[in-house]
Scaffold this motif. Sequence first.
Motif, mmCIF file in Angstrom:
data_model
loop_
_atom_site.group_PDB
_atom_site.id
_atom_site.type_symbol
_atom_site.label_atom_id
_atom_site.label_comp_id
_atom_site.label_asym_id
_atom_site.label_seq_id
_atom_site.Cartn_x
_atom_site.Cartn_y
_atom_site.Cartn_z
ATOM 1 N N TRP A 188 0.676 -1.294 -0.320
ATOM 2 C CA TRP A 188 -0.258 -0.173 -0.024
ATOM 3 C C TRP A 188 0.689 1.416 -0.067
ATOM 4 N N GLY A 189 2.176 0.889 0.608
ATOM 5 C CA GLY A 189 2.861 2.176 -0.095
ATOM 6 C C GLY A 189 2.916 2.362 -1.014
ATOM 7 N N ALA A 190 3.276 1.639 -2.409
ATOM 8 C CA ALA A 190 3.594 2.877 -3.171
ATOM 9 C C ALA A 190 2.185 3.188 -3.889
ATOM 10 N N VAL A 191 0.622 3.230 -3.233
ATOM 11 C CA VAL A 191 -0.261 3.467 -3.763
ATOM 12 C C VAL A 191 0.070 5.212 -3.589
ATOM 13 N N PRO A 192 0.252 6.363 -2.445
ATOM 14 C CA PRO A 192 0.070 7.665 -2.935
ATOM 15 C C PRO A 192 1.080 8.069 -4.253
ATOM 16 N N ALA A 193 2.155 7.325 -4.190
ATOM 17 C CA ALA A 193 3.297 8.005 -5.443
ATOM 18 C C ALA A 193 2.188 7.584 -6.707
ATOM 19 N N LEU A 194 1.827 6.273 -7.020
ATOM 20 C CA LEU A 194 1.422 6.318 -8.452
ATOM 21 C C LEU A 194 -0.154 6.660 -8.437
ATOM 22 N N ALA A 195 -1.279 7.139 -7.180
ATOM 23 C CA ALA A 195 -1.786 8.013 -7.689
ATOM 24 C C ALA A 195 -1.855 9.168 -7.355
ATOM 25 N N ARG A 196 -0.642 9.984 -6.923
ATOM 26 C CA ARG A 196 -0.057 11.204 -7.600
ATOM 27 C C ARG A 196 0.488 10.926 -9.451
ATOM 28 N N ILE A 197 0.710 10.456 -9.305
ATOM 29 C CA ILE A 197 1.313 10.332 -10.887
ATOM 30 C C ILE A 197 0.199 10.100 -11.615
ATOM 31 N N ALA A 198 -0.906 9.302 -12.038
ATOM 32 C CA ALA A 198 -1.887 9.721 -12.438
ATOM 33 C C ALA A 198 -2.412 10.465 -12.021
ATOM 34 N N VAL A 199 -3.087 11.057 -11.055
ATOM 35 C CA VAL A 199 -4.267 12.255 -11.049
ATOM 36 C C VAL A 199 -3.318 14.011 -11.547
ATOM 37 N N THR A 200 -2.400 13.920 -11.478
ATOM 38 C CA THR A 200 -1.203 15.090 -11.766
ATOM 39 C C THR A 200 -1.064 14.809 -13.110
ATOM 40 N N GLY A 201 -1.265 13.355 -13.719
ATOM 41 C CA GLY A 201 -0.930 13.706 -15.510
ATOM 42 C C GLY A 201 -2.228 13.227 -15.875
ATOM 43 N N LEU B 198 -1.991 3.925 -23.214
ATOM 44 C CA LEU B 198 -1.369 4.037 -22.133
ATOM 45 C C LEU B 198 -0.037 4.058 -22.498
ATOM 46 N N SER B 199 -0.369 5.730 -21.141
ATOM 47 C CA SER B 199 1.193 6.049 -21.220
ATOM 48 C C SER B 199 1.282 6.639 -19.237
ATOM 49 N N GLY B 200 2.267 7.097 -19.269
ATOM 50 C CA GLY B 200 2.975 6.762 -17.249
ATOM 51 C C GLY B 200 1.753 7.276 -16.472
ATOM 52 N N PRO B 201 0.863 8.487 -16.718
ATOM 53 C CA PRO B 201 -0.580 8.147 -15.550
ATOM 54 C C PRO B 201 -1.135 6.891 -15.775
ATOM 55 N N GLU B 202 -1.600 5.623 -16.722
ATOM 56 C CA GLU B 202 -2.453 5.098 -16.873
ATOM 57 C C GLU B 202 -1.970 3.682 -16.528
ATOM 58 N N VAL B 203 -0.788 3.642 -16.398
ATOM 59 C CA VAL B 203 0.819 3.013 -16.259
ATOM 60 C C VAL B 203 0.601 2.664 -14.620
#
Length: 318
Positions: free
Chosen positions: A24-37, A227-232
């Motif tokens: 779950w620790g990866a979730v904030p970073a992955l979600a931030r990549i997506a929502v800011t993308g 599929l780009s960075g946010p989608e991945v």
Amino acid sequence: MNAFVPRAFPVVPLLLLLFVGGGWGAVPALARIAVTGGVRPMGYVFWVGVGAALVCWGLCLARGVRPRFSRRHLVYYLLSGCSRILVAGFVMYTVLGHVPAGIVAIVLGTAPLLTFVASVSMRFEKFTFVRGGGVLLGLAGIVLMFGPGVGFDGAAGTGGSGTVGWIALGFLTPLIYACSNITIDRTRPAGEDSVALTAGMFTLVAALALPLSLAMGQFHPLWRDGLSGPEVAMLAHATIIAICFYGLYELIRRTDATFGSQSTYVTTLTGILYGMALLGERPGVGVWAAVGCILCGVALVNSGGKVRRERGGRKVGP
């Protein structure tokens, strides 16, 4: 090896806790990549629900089980998971568009305290100084991260970056997590497989998030830009959360809501590390002074916790 190790041996819940919290620790970073993308929060919730449901249905097929959708099961899915993914997730993804992933990881670390206080106030658990001291010590580590000289992305503490309001909103997420943890512990349908429960929950999340994302104008068509960075990042999140939610159901089944909530302490630490690795966030040195408090808090709660026997749901000492 299983023949020589009791099923209730406490190393299993501890490993589950580290696994769930670390994933779950990866979730904030992955979600931030997506929502800011460019992925909007409710559209993000929908695709995470779809991806996680597919992963869980695959696990169900492999195990020969399937989710049930009776009235009792639907209520359980709504209270234990949909509130956590649909509501708390939407809040978290919205906040992540405005604050660093490391700060969100710290906010999530307050869930164990809220779970423990709620469980004791509702008399689901008895207060013990060992477990209470562990939760408070972990909380002290969380608070320490907000002290002078502690910062992310060059912002000291919670000030200086104009994000205090967003951080305050973010505390709705651990509050909902606390309620979800108690629901998972107290109202789980008897005899149900954790994979089947997880698959049913994510199926309902996807079914509810689709009309909401369309109504809010936040639906994100994956086929539009490919599929780009946010989608991945979003699909990686879906896979991680499917496995981790299954682990959380199992963890709370074997222990209790307060012990299961300790996974967010691990999430706080690993969330900061993922923010550094994936987003280039640089926390202040005070963060690392808090790590010892957090890990010691987890150890105290573990030593004071209890583990259920699989048969009959009884608890035995650690």
